[in-house]
Design an enzyme around this catalytic site. Structure first.
Site, mmCIF file in Angstrom:
data_model
loop_
_atom_site.group_PDB
_atom_site.id
_atom_site.type_symbol
_atom_site.label_atom_id
_atom_site.label_comp_id
_atom_site.label_asym_id
_atom_site.label_seq_id
_atom_site.Cartn_x
_atom_site.Cartn_y
_atom_site.Cartn_z
ATOM 1 N N GLN A 1 0.855 -1.186 0.000
ATOM 2 C CA GLN A 1 0.000 0.000 0.000
ATOM 3 C C GLN A 1 0.890 1.235 0.000
ATOM 4 O O GLN A 1 1.638 1.476 0.939
ATOM 5 C CB GLN A 1 -0.923 0.030 1.225
ATOM 6 C CG GLN A 1 -1.921 1.181 1.177
ATOM 7 C CD GLN A 1 -2.682 1.339 2.479
ATOM 8 O OE1 GLN A 1 -2.097 1.690 3.499
ATOM 9 N NE2 GLN A 1 -3.981 1.114 2.438
ATOM 10 N N TYR B 1 -6.213 10.912 3.804
ATOM 11 C CA TYR B 1 -4.795 11.020 3.493
ATOM 12 C C TYR B 1 -4.678 12.000 2.313
ATOM 13 O O TYR B 1 -5.674 12.580 1.887
ATOM 14 C CB TYR B 1 -4.231 9.648 3.148
ATOM 15 C CG TYR B 1 -3.877 8.784 4.347
ATOM 16 C CD1 TYR B 1 -4.728 8.709 5.456
ATOM 17 C CD2 TYR B 1 -2.714 8.045 4.390
ATOM 18 C CE1 TYR B 1 -4.414 7.933 6.561
ATOM 19 C CE2 TYR B 1 -2.388 7.254 5.487
ATOM 20 C CZ TYR B 1 -3.239 7.207 6.570
ATOM 21 O OH TYR B 1 -2.923 6.438 7.659
ATOM 22 N N ALA C 1 -9.573 -7.591 7.895
ATOM 23 C CA ALA C 1 -8.455 -7.050 8.666
ATOM 24 C C ALA C 1 -8.503 -7.498 10.111
ATOM 25 O O ALA C 1 -7.760 -8.372 10.542
ATOM 26 C CB ALA C 1 -8.439 -5.522 8.559
ATOM 27 N N ARG C 2 -9.426 -6.919 10.907
ATOM 28 C CA ARG C 2 -9.411 -7.178 12.349
ATOM 29 C C ARG C 2 -9.612 -8.654 12.696
ATOM 30 O O ARG C 2 -8.982 -9.164 13.630
ATOM 31 C CB ARG C 2 -10.493 -6.327 13.031
ATOM 32 C CG ARG C 2 -10.134 -4.851 13.141
ATOM 33 C CD ARG C 2 -11.333 -4.021 13.539
ATOM 34 N NE ARG C 2 -12.332 -3.977 12.475
ATOM 35 C CZ ARG C 2 -13.529 -3.392 12.582
ATOM 36 N NH1 ARG C 2 -13.874 -2.836 13.728
ATOM 37 N NH2 ARG C 2 -14.363 -3.369 11.575
#
Length: 400
Positions: free
Chosen positions: A98, A168, A343-344
């Site tokens: 990424q 971002y 993810a988690r």
């Protein structure tokens, strides 16, 4: 299940299945260098059965990090990243880097470099005004993304994911709240999308069809005056028309203003405050209920928004947010999403995919408490999972 776990094309590469380990900043790069700890983190996830794991966060410039111990792409880290991709490949998975620039989310004080924003903003992390890049500096940022992609290719990555989300840098340009420029990078939705499109095309040209190129795109910022779903759809359609991307991962929320929209579940305000230095800790206690809002957790909680993108786009899409069990993955495939991103749940159980393949009734034991979130700068982990690995140098740093 047979479709979910069958090989699937992603641009020029083929993944062994349709499940991607989503980017979660690992907090395992003290001194901004690759460590054995980082390599093992991704090797373990790869061994657990995902089709591809995503290394995060690979900043395109030292000032583009959320803190100075975060990895940034330069020739000196290629060998370490090559060791990481080799370890992932041995386990049968692909590896994605990424890449991006944190922009207004960058910690100027820690980086000892100004944070960037499309318009004049004050940095609560750096306690100073952010720098507004002119068009020459923007061109240099586009070039930096292309160079980061080339370095990712040298390091053996199969794909790069460009960060267009969470306010971002590129996401902040997309936001009408944060972007008040009057040049060709501000104003209309298409002007605000110019930077995203230029970066996507530059990265696509840099890797020349040898790597898959994807982007993580905000569907909405979740703040008044921020990017909305209709605007994000316009951006996504233009990115599809440009043809530089092989897939989009759909996300939401703002690391700057509303991070819990991405996560849903419990808001760990007290735990976050404990990780901050004195004044910031007090500030978190004051603004915590506003900054870390609570959104009740449910499976596939971004699906309603993502459906709108699936109706308008023909390019491959990855569904993110609340993907923990086989029935949810099956729903995503039935709705036309080529990939799912987790993810988690994988922080708690890196081998979850293998266990689901063995027993379709397997349920994730992740309780969506989000206690993993405050660990991102000391070593991202599930606090309920036994961890016998050594803590890295630089953990529990006061400068963060």
């Amino acid at each position: 299940m047979s479709d979910l776990f069958a090989p699937a094309a992603l641009g020029p590469i083929t993944l062994r299945n349709r499940v991607i380990k989503a980017a979660t900043f690992e907090g395992r790069t003290p001194r901004a260098e690759v460590t054995d700890d980082l390599i093992e983190f991704h090797r373990e996830v790869a061994a657990g059965g995902v089709g591809m794991t995503t290394v995060a966060y690979c900043a395109v410039a030292p000032g583009g990090r959320t803190d100075r111990h975060q990895l940034w792409m330069r020739p000196e880290v290629v060998a370490g990243l090559r060791a990481l991709t080799d370890a992932v490949h041995v386990e049968g998975a692909a590896a994605s880097a990424q890449i991006g620039h944190a922009g207004p989310v960058a910690n100027a004080a820690s980086n000892r470099a100004p944070a960037l924003a499309p318009s004049r903003l004050f940095s609560p992390l750096g306690m100073r005004p952010m720098h507004v890049p002119d068009e020459a500096e923007i061109r240099a940022l586009v070039t930096a993304h292309a160079e980061a992609a080339r370095l990712a290719e040298q390091a053996g990555f199969d794909a790069v994911e460009i960060h267009f989300g969470h306010n971002y840098l590129v996401s902040s340009f997309l936001s009408p709240l944060l972007n008040r420029r009057t040049d060709r990078y501000g104003g209309s939705t298409l002007n605000r999308a110019r930077l995203a499109r230029e970066i996507a095309c530059a990265v696509g040209e840099a890797v020349g069809g040898r790597l898959a190129v994807t982007a993580k795109l905000n569907m909405e910022d979740g703040v008044r005056g921020g990017l909305t779903v209709p605007e994000a759809l316009q951006v996504a359609c233009r990115l599809e028309d440009d043809g530089a991307l092989d897939a989009l991962t759909l996300t939401a929320g703002s690391s700057l203003l509303n991070p819990m929209l991405l996560f849903h579940g419990d808001a760990p305000r007290r735990e976050f405050a404990k990780t901050l230095p004195g004044p910031a800790r007090w500030g978190m206690r004051v603004v915590g209920p506003v900054f870390l809002k609570e959104y009740p957790y449910r499976e596939a909680y971004l699906l309603d928004r993502a459906r709108q993108f699936r109706r308008e786009l023909t390019m491959p899409l990855a569904l993110l947010g609340g993907i923990t069990n086989l029935d949810t993955m099956t729903t995503a495939r039935a709705e036309g999403f080529e990939f799912v991103a987790m993810a988690r749940a994988l922080l708690r159980e890196p081998d979850l995919l293998h266990r689901i393949r063995s027993d379709a009734e397997t349920r994730s034991v992740c309780i969506h408490c989000n206690q993993c979130m405050p660990t991102i700068y000391s070593r991202t982990r599930c606090i309920y999972r036994p961890d016998r690995s050594p803590r890295p140098i630089g953990a529990d740093r006061e400068d963060l």
